[in-house]
Scaffold this motif. Structure first.
Motif, PDB file in Angstrom:
ATOM      1  N   GLU A 146       2.994  -9.518  -1.239  1.00 28.92           N
ATOM      2  CA  GLU A 146       1.720  -9.633  -2.125  1.00 28.92           C
ATOM      3  C   GLU A 146       0.730  -8.544  -1.657  1.00 28.92           C
ATOM      4  N   PHE A 147       0.655  -8.494  -0.262  1.00 34.38           N
ATOM      5  CA  PHE A 147      -0.505  -7.637   0.152  1.00 34.38           C
ATOM      6  C   PHE A 147       0.278  -6.061  -0.129  1.00 34.38           C
ATOM      7  N   ILE A 148       1.524  -5.924   0.057  1.00 33.54           N
ATOM      8  CA  ILE A 148       1.955  -4.516  -0.530  1.00 33.54           C
ATOM      9  C   ILE A 148       1.802  -4.403  -1.732  1.00 33.54           C
ATOM     10  N   GLU A 149       1.814  -5.209  -2.600  1.00 35.67           N
ATOM     11  CA  GLU A 149       1.932  -5.059  -4.066  1.00 35.67           C
ATOM     12  C   GLU A 149       0.492  -4.533  -4.320  1.00 35.67           C
ATOM     13  N   THR A 150      -0.607  -5.087  -3.642  1.00 36.74           N
ATOM     14  CA  THR A 150      -1.970  -4.616  -3.910  1.00 36.74           C
ATOM     15  C   THR A 150      -2.017  -3.322  -3.436  1.00 36.74           C
ATOM     16  N   LEU A 151      -1.398  -3.011  -2.362  1.00 32.75           N
ATOM     17  CA  LEU A 151      -1.358  -1.468  -1.854  1.00 32.75           C
ATOM     18  C   LEU A 151      -0.915  -0.432  -2.729  1.00 32.75           C
ATOM     19  N   LYS A 152       0.063  -0.877  -3.552  1.00 32.46           N
ATOM     20  CA  LYS A 152       0.626   0.319  -4.604  1.00 32.46           C
ATOM     21  C   LYS A 152      -0.299   1.201  -5.360  1.00 32.46           C
ATOM     22  N   PRO A 153      -1.313   0.461  -6.138  1.00 36.97           N
ATOM     23  CA  PRO A 153      -2.032   0.973  -7.116  1.00 36.97           C
ATOM     24  C   PRO A 153      -3.220   1.720  -6.426  1.00 36.97           C
ATOM     25  N   MET A 154      -3.309   1.523  -5.129  1.00 31.90           N
ATOM     26  CA  MET A 154      -4.434   2.286  -4.154  1.00 31.90           C
ATOM     27  C   MET A 154      -3.928   3.484  -3.890  1.00 31.90           C
ATOM     28  N   ALA A 155      -2.475   3.509  -3.689  1.00 32.48           N
ATOM     29  CA  ALA A 155      -1.491   4.628  -3.042  1.00 32.48           C
ATOM     30  C   ALA A 155      -1.578   5.574  -4.117  1.00 32.48           C
ATOM     31  N   THR A 156      -1.482   5.337  -5.448  1.00 28.62           N
ATOM     32  CA  THR A 156      -1.814   6.484  -6.426  1.00 28.62           C
ATOM     33  C   THR A 156      -3.046   6.849  -6.669  1.00 28.62           C
ATOM     34  N   ALA A 157      -4.109   5.880  -6.427  1.00 27.17           N
ATOM     35  CA  ALA A 157      -5.484   6.274  -7.120  1.00 27.17           C
ATOM     36  C   ALA A 157      -5.916   6.988  -5.738  1.00 27.17           C
ATOM     37  N   ASN A 158      -5.747   6.666  -4.665  1.00 27.91           N
ATOM     38  CA  ASN A 158      -6.628   7.277  -3.507  1.00 27.91           C
ATOM     39  C   ASN A 158      -5.669   7.135  -2.166  1.00 27.91           C
ATOM     40  N   PRO A 159      -4.360   8.081  -2.160  1.00 27.11           N
ATOM     41  CA  PRO A 159      -3.648   8.142  -0.954  1.00 27.11           C
ATOM     42  C   PRO A 159      -4.278   8.068   0.248  1.00 27.11           C
ATOM     43  N   GLY A 160      -5.585   8.481   0.701  1.00 30.83           N
ATOM     44  CA  GLY A 160      -6.002   8.206   1.966  1.00 30.83           C
ATOM     45  C   GLY A 160      -6.349   6.872   2.390  1.00 30.83           C
ATOM     46  N   SER A 161      -6.830   6.207   1.245  1.00 28.63           N
ATOM     47  CA  SER A 161      -7.041   4.803   1.600  1.00 28.63           C
ATOM     48  C   SER A 161      -5.940   3.842   1.941  1.00 28.63           C
ATOM     49  N   ALA A 162      -4.970   4.267   1.143  1.00 30.16           N
ATOM     50  CA  ALA A 162      -3.757   3.690   1.387  1.00 30.16           C
ATOM     51  C   ALA A 162      -3.033   3.737   2.817  1.00 30.16           C
ATOM     52  N   ASN A 163      -3.234   5.068   3.152  1.00 29.48           N
ATOM     53  CA  ASN A 163      -2.682   5.645   4.580  1.00 29.48           C
ATOM     54  C   ASN A 163      -3.384   4.800   5.523  1.00 29.48           C
ATOM     55  N   MET A 164      -4.694   4.666   5.443  1.00 32.05           N
ATOM     56  CA  MET A 164      -5.430   4.012   6.185  1.00 32.05           C
ATOM     57  C   MET A 164      -5.180   2.387   6.693  1.00 32.05           C
ATOM     58  N   LEU A 165      -4.557   2.025   5.575  1.00 38.25           N
ATOM     59  CA  LEU A 165      -4.042   0.542   5.566  1.00 38.25           C
ATOM     60  C   LEU A 165      -2.897   0.117   6.224  1.00 38.25           C
ATOM     61  N   MET A 166      -1.920   1.602   6.219  1.00 33.80           N
ATOM     62  CA  MET A 166      -0.661   1.160   6.853  1.00 33.80           C
ATOM     63  C   MET A 166      -0.548   0.412   8.247  1.00 33.80           C
ATOM     64  N   PRO A 167      -1.441   0.752   9.236  1.00 35.89           N
ATOM     65  CA  PRO A 167      -1.505  -0.027  10.416  1.00 35.89           C
ATOM     66  C   PRO A 167      -1.538  -1.479  10.056  1.00 35.89           C
ATOM     67  N   THR A 168      -2.179  -2.068   9.111  1.00 30.88           N
ATOM     68  CA  THR A 168      -2.352  -3.336   8.934  1.00 30.88           C
ATOM     69  C   THR A 168      -0.987  -3.731   8.443  1.00 30.88           C
ATOM     70  N   VAL A 169      -0.249  -3.012   7.688  1.00 29.61           N
ATOM     71  CA  VAL A 169       0.920  -3.115   6.976  1.00 29.61           C
ATOM     72  C   VAL A 169       1.975  -3.656   8.221  1.00 29.61           C
ATOM     73  N   LYS A 170       1.990  -2.670   9.049  1.00 31.57           N
ATOM     74  CA  LYS A 170       2.955  -2.568  10.175  1.00 31.57           C
ATOM     75  C   LYS A 170       2.363  -3.883  11.034  1.00 31.57           C
ATOM     76  N   ASP A 171       1.171  -4.236  11.283  1.00 30.86           N
ATOM     77  CA  ASP A 171       0.749  -5.281  12.034  1.00 30.86           C
ATOM     78  C   ASP A 171       1.236  -6.815  11.513  1.00 30.86           C
ATOM     79  N   LEU A 172       1.260  -6.694   9.913  1.00 29.38           N
ATOM     80  CA  LEU A 172       1.867  -7.827   9.299  1.00 29.38           C
ATOM     81  C   LEU A 172       3.496  -8.061   9.451  1.00 29.38           C
ATOM     82  N   ILE A 173       3.985  -6.773   9.506  1.00 24.66           N
ATOM     83  CA  ILE A 173       5.438  -6.646   9.541  1.00 24.66           C
ATOM     84  C   ILE A 173       5.877  -7.352  10.988  1.00 24.66           C
ATOM     85  N   ASP A 174       4.972  -6.877  11.810  1.00 21.52           N
ATOM     86  CA  ASP A 174       5.089  -7.357  13.295  1.00 21.52           C
ATOM     87  C   ASP A 174       5.051  -8.729  13.610  1.00 21.52           C
ATOM     88  N   VAL A 175       4.085  -9.512  12.866  1.00 21.45           N
ATOM     89  CA  VAL A 175       3.895 -10.834  12.922  1.00 21.45           C
ATOM     90  C   VAL A 175       5.214 -11.450  12.362  1.00 21.45           C
TER      91      VAL A 175
END
Length: 125
Positions: A35-64
């Motif tokens: 669900e979190f990754i799905e919410t990032l998809k619109p951000m990636a197209t609208a503002n790639p910089g913001s989505a890029n900043m959130l990638m460490p959070t996605v990585k941490d979630l995957i690590d968990v």
């Protein structure tokens, strides 16, 4: 074959109950990450910089989630010992300190995952 419903590990909790809870927790975490990754998809197209900043959070979630999966593997090892054992005594099947360590680790992993989800910004469409 051992009946995990008959192996009580603490209180009224059976080994089967513990397996079910860990499996449910893992599925819930998978769903939250998706669900979190799905919410990032619109951000990636609208503002790639913001989505890029959130990638460490996605990585941490995957690590968990990986830590959760490691716990499932540890629980499967306990199950395998139970199945291969000729003695149906719970004391010979399970090292209670091992179970307690797994439960503490599971709680820690759940808390880490929840904190990460709470820290993640929510995208408003």
């Amino acid at each position: 074959m051992a009946n995990f419903d008959d192996v009580t590990i603490f209180g009224n909790t059976s080994l089967s109950d513990l397996f079910k809870q860990i499996h449910k927790n893992n599925k819930d975490t998978d769903k939250q990450i998706s669900e979190f990754i799905e919410t990032l998809k619109p951000m990636a197209t609208a503002n790639p910089g913001s989505a890029n900043m959130l990638m460490p959070t996605v990585k941490d979630l995957i690590d968990v989630n990986v830590k959760n999966n490691e716990q499932l593997i540890k629980m499967a090892a306990i199950a395998q010992r139970a199945v291969s054992s000729n003695n149906s005594s719970a004391d010979s099947l399970i090292d209670m300190s091992e179970i307690e360590a797994l439960l503490a680790e599971q709680k820690n992993v759940q808390e880490q995952g929840q904190k990460l989800l709470e820290q993640a910004p929510q995208y408003q469409a």
